[in-house]
Scaffold this active site. Structure first.
Site, PDB file in Angstrom:
ATOM      1  N   HIS A 140      31.487  44.993  36.919  1.00 45.92           N
ATOM      2  CA  HIS A 140      32.737  44.401  37.408  1.00 45.92           C
ATOM      3  C   HIS A 140      32.985  43.013  36.830  1.00 45.92           C
ATOM      4  O   HIS A 140      34.101  42.508  36.913  1.00 45.92           O
ATOM      5  CB  HIS A 140      32.706  44.320  38.939  1.00 45.92           C
ATOM      6  CG  HIS A 140      32.821  45.663  39.598  1.00 45.92           C
ATOM      7  ND1 HIS A 140      33.972  46.111  40.187  1.00 45.92           N
ATOM      8  CD2 HIS A 140      31.927  46.673  39.731  1.00 45.92           C
ATOM      9  CE1 HIS A 140      33.786  47.323  40.672  1.00 45.92           C
ATOM     10  NE2 HIS A 140      32.544  47.696  40.407  1.00 45.92           N
ATOM     11  N   ASP A 177      36.791  35.537  34.394  1.00 42.43           N
ATOM     12  CA  ASP A 177      36.848  36.528  35.469  1.00 42.43           C
ATOM     13  C   ASP A 177      36.816  37.915  34.837  1.00 42.43           C
ATOM     14  O   ASP A 177      37.487  38.139  33.820  1.00 42.43           O
ATOM     15  CB  ASP A 177      38.158  36.356  36.258  1.00 42.43           C
ATOM     16  CG  ASP A 177      37.995  36.631  37.740  1.00 42.43           C
ATOM     17  OD1 ASP A 177      37.111  37.437  38.097  1.00 42.43           O
ATOM     18  OD2 ASP A 177      38.743  36.046  38.539  1.00 42.43           O
TER      19      ASP A 177
HETATM   20  P1  ADQ Z   1      36.034  38.904  42.927  1.00 43.24           P
HETATM   21  O1  ADQ Z   1      35.328  37.837  42.144  1.00 43.24           O
HETATM   22  O2  ADQ Z   1      35.814  38.903  44.372  1.00 43.24           O
HETATM   23  O3  ADQ Z   1      35.727  40.369  42.331  1.00 43.24           O
HETATM   24  P2  ADQ Z   1      39.002  39.400  42.706  1.00 43.24           P
HETATM   25  O4  ADQ Z   1      39.142  40.517  41.758  1.00 43.24           O
HETATM   26  O5  ADQ Z   1      40.088  38.376  42.551  1.00 43.24           O
HETATM   27  O6  ADQ Z   1      37.624  38.629  42.572  1.00 43.24           O
HETATM   28  O7  ADQ Z   1      39.051  39.957  44.192  1.00 43.24           O
HETATM   29  C1  ADQ Z   1      39.125  39.093  45.316  1.00 43.24           C
HETATM   30  C2  ADQ Z   1      39.630  39.879  46.528  1.00 43.24           C
HETATM   31  O8  ADQ Z   1      39.490  39.069  47.692  1.00 43.24           O
HETATM   32  C3  ADQ Z   1      41.096  40.252  46.403  1.00 43.24           C
HETATM   33  O9  ADQ Z   1      41.272  41.598  46.777  1.00 43.24           O
HETATM   34  C4  ADQ Z   1      41.807  39.310  47.390  1.00 43.24           C
HETATM   35  O10 ADQ Z   1      42.911  39.878  48.039  1.00 43.24           O
HETATM   36  C5  ADQ Z   1      40.712  39.003  48.400  1.00 43.24           C
HETATM   37  N1  ADQ Z   1      40.913  37.634  48.927  1.00 43.24           N
HETATM   38  C6  ADQ Z   1      40.714  36.495  48.249  1.00 43.24           C
HETATM   39  N2  ADQ Z   1      41.012  35.427  49.041  1.00 43.24           N
HETATM   40  C7  ADQ Z   1      41.412  35.921  50.234  1.00 43.24           C
HETATM   41  C8  ADQ Z   1      41.831  35.311  51.492  1.00 43.24           C
HETATM   42  N3  ADQ Z   1      41.892  33.977  51.679  1.00 43.24           N
HETATM   43  N4  ADQ Z   1      42.128  36.129  52.502  1.00 43.24           N
HETATM   44  C9  ADQ Z   1      42.043  37.478  52.339  1.00 43.24           C
HETATM   45  N5  ADQ Z   1      41.656  38.091  51.204  1.00 43.24           N
HETATM   46  C10 ADQ Z   1      41.342  37.334  50.170  1.00 43.24           C
HETATM   47  C11 ADQ Z   1      34.867  40.912  41.317  1.00 43.24           C
HETATM   48  C12 ADQ Z   1      35.053  40.332  39.908  1.00 43.24           C
HETATM   49  C13 ADQ Z   1      36.524  40.422  39.509  1.00 43.24           C
HETATM   50  C14 ADQ Z   1      36.995  41.885  39.589  1.00 43.24           C
HETATM   51  C15 ADQ Z   1      36.608  42.514  40.926  1.00 43.24           C
HETATM   52  C16 ADQ Z   1      36.845  44.031  40.910  1.00 43.24           C
HETATM   53  O11 ADQ Z   1      34.613  38.977  39.862  1.00 43.24           O
HETATM   54  O12 ADQ Z   1      36.732  39.932  38.191  1.00 43.24           O
HETATM   55  O13 ADQ Z   1      38.409  41.928  39.453  1.00 43.24           O
HETATM   56  O14 ADQ Z   1      35.230  42.309  41.221  1.00 43.24           O
HETATM   57  O15 ADQ Z   1      36.181  44.628  39.836  1.00 43.24           O
END
Ligand code: ADQ
Length: 475
Positions: free
Chosen positions: A170, A383
């Site tokens: 990921h 990312d």
């Molecule tokens: P993450 O590093 O966690 O994932 P991301 O893909 O942006 O990063 O996902 C974050 C999730 O958390 C999103 O679904 C978002 O809605 C939720 N979120 C963030 N802040 C929030 C808040 N304050 N309240 C509620 N929800 C919140 C890892 C990798 C990424 C990759 C994903 C999936 O680092 O690059 O996209 O896995 O493979």
């Protein structure tokens, strides 16, 4: 139903897709809510799949009955890999999050390499593999997820498991020069080559892996390089290496954002803005997400373009994450100080430049913010993909949002045409992009947002899941 959909999916990830917690005297188990869970749950239910992972709780929880309860409620099963506190410390916090995580995000300065942690990482990976062998059926598709579990496939291979072994990373895969800094580089590459199918987020990650593997292990033969995947030959086996950009359930965000309760919450937010534009940041607390740089870019925009003062606010939502790790505690302090300083410098009685919220938001409140914000500022230093960028666009149902996106996210590959791409290290350039987004007229906003939404609608999470499982089935 196609052939591969008939085969049971056996998913292995660090955490189970469930939350186990004590409420008063009673223990409860509820389904987790991340994007991966949402994507996989329908398929898992359809095939009565099995998900193996750490339950995230201590051994005082009555796991047997709780897991049975989960299977009854959700239509698929879980098997737990319990971990001791020492294992969580060394395998998860230590090796996974203080060695692999920063290294794979090009942040060598945050890396701490410890031989002891590496050994525990290997032990825990072996234990995950053991639990897989106890539960796997002969025609399962086995799919291991992410950087915490790279070593599982090698153990399964040593036990001569007949099932196709798939692995999806990921997070990004670093360039060969960076990867070589890892003291156990050869072992880790060999472990990855034990799978039949390796999936990365982007073409660049896939190339980084193939170049790294072939430079470290010259005996690897690259049989073919095709658009969809590369074929490698190693120790008499063929390994397929592809890229499968993960996505979101577009329809779920789109219809969620149009729902009455989100519309009401969005209206309420808008009423309190008094005509100002809202610029949104949504991240887990993590130094890879570039939040301090984002605050500095916004400060620079206010300096350079004073017409923005009182006309725009940055709402930064941060979900607490890995709060016991010192680097994360330091980051929290940095953000508190920066937001305080910028608000003191520019704030006025009825207006704050930065609203900084340190907590997780429920779905309605999150969607309302996505829908209301005229600009999203998604500027990670690095990312794997970044789902927030995609969630924002899918929820921008009025087609009036502008996405400012870091070129170092996996998402930039697909969203680069509609977004304003920035280098998050370039504070000046990001400040200019904030201004450009602020003054962008409705026609250009609509044109760009339509491009973005069409792209995400076409390439949603269901497509990601199908393409990976089909490739695994034909491995
Ligand atoms: P993450 O590093 O966690 O994932 P991301 O893909 O942006 O990063 O996902 C974050 C999730 O958390 C999103 O679904 C978002 O809605 C939720 N979120 C963030 N802040 C929030 C808040 N304050 N309240 C509620 N929800 C919140 C890892 C990798 C990424 C990759 C994903 C999936 O680092 O690059 O996209 O896995 O493979």
């Amino acid at each position: 139903m196609s052939q591969e959909q008939k085969r049971r999916l056996l998913v292995v990830s660090n955490r189970l897709p469930a939350v186990v917690e004590r409420r008063g005297e009673e223990w409860q188990i509820t389904s987790g809510s991340g994007g991966l869970v949402t994507a996989l749950a329908p398929v898992m239910r359809q095939q009565q799949g099995l998900w193996i992972g750490w339950p995230g709780c201590g051994d005082e929880a009555p796991l047997g009955p709780l897991l049975a309860q989960f299977a009854q409620d959700n239509g698929y099963s879980l098997a737990a890999v319990p971990l001791s506190a020492d294992e969580v410390e060394k395998y998860y916090r230590g090796f996974s999050n203080e060695a692999l995580w920063p290294l794979f995000h090009d942040l060598l300065g945050f890396c701490r390499f410890s031989y002891d942690n590496w050994q525990v990482y290997l032990d825990v990976n072996r234990r995950f593999a053991q639990v897989v062998t106890e539960h796997a059926k002969a025609d399962d598709l086995i799919w291991v997820h992410d950087y915490q579990l790279i070593g599982v496939g090698e153990h399964l291979r040593a036990l001569q498991m007949p099932q196709p072994l798939g692995y999806f990373l990921h997070i990004p895969f670093p360039a060969p020069d960076l990867f070589r800094r890892l003291p156990w580089k050869d072992q880790l590459i060999r472990a990855l080559l034990a799978y039949d199918l390796l999936g990365f987020q982007t073409l660049r990650d896939r190339r980084n892996f193939v170049n790294t593997a072939s430079s470290l292990l010259p005996e690897i033969e690259v049989i073919s390089r095709k658009r969809q995947y590369d074929l490698l030959r190693f120790e008499g086996r063929t390994v397929r290496v592809g890229h499968f950009p993960i996505s979101i359930d577009f329809d779920e965000f789109d219809s969620g954002a149009r729902s009455k309760e989100v519309e009401d919450a969005a209206w309420y937010l808008h009423e309190n803005l008094h005509g100002r534009q809202l610029m949104l940041g949504v991240d887990r607390l993590d130094y890879t997400k570039g939040i301090p740089e984002r605050f500095l870019a916004f400060e620079r925009a206010l300096e350079k373009y004073p017409e923005l003062i009182t006309k725009i606010s940055l709402m930064q939502l941060v979900v607490p994450s890995r709060t016991l790790v010192p680097d994360y505690q330091n980051l929290k302090e940095t953000l508190d100080q920066l937001a305080g300083r910028i608000n003191a410098r520019f704030g006025e009685s009825m207006w704050n430049p930065i609203y900084y919220v340190f907590r997780s938001l429920d779905r309605t409140q999150l969607l309302a913010r996505y829908r209301t914000s005229e600009i999203a500022l998604v500027t990670p230093l690095r990312d794997g993909m970044n789902l927030v960028a995609k969630e924002y666009c899918a929820s921008s149902v009025e087609n009036n949002g502008v996405l400012i996106l870091s070129e170092f996210t996996g998402a930039a590959d697909q969203l680069g045409k509609g977004a304003l791409l920035v280098n998050p290290y370039d504070i000046e350039g990001t400040a200019d992009a904030i201004h450009q987004a602020y003054v962008m007229g409705p026609d250009e906003r609509r044109r760009r947002m339509k491009l973005l939404r069409n792209e995400i609608r076409r390439n949603d999470v269901h497509r990601w899941l199908n393409s990976f499982t089909q490739a695994l089935y034909s491995s």
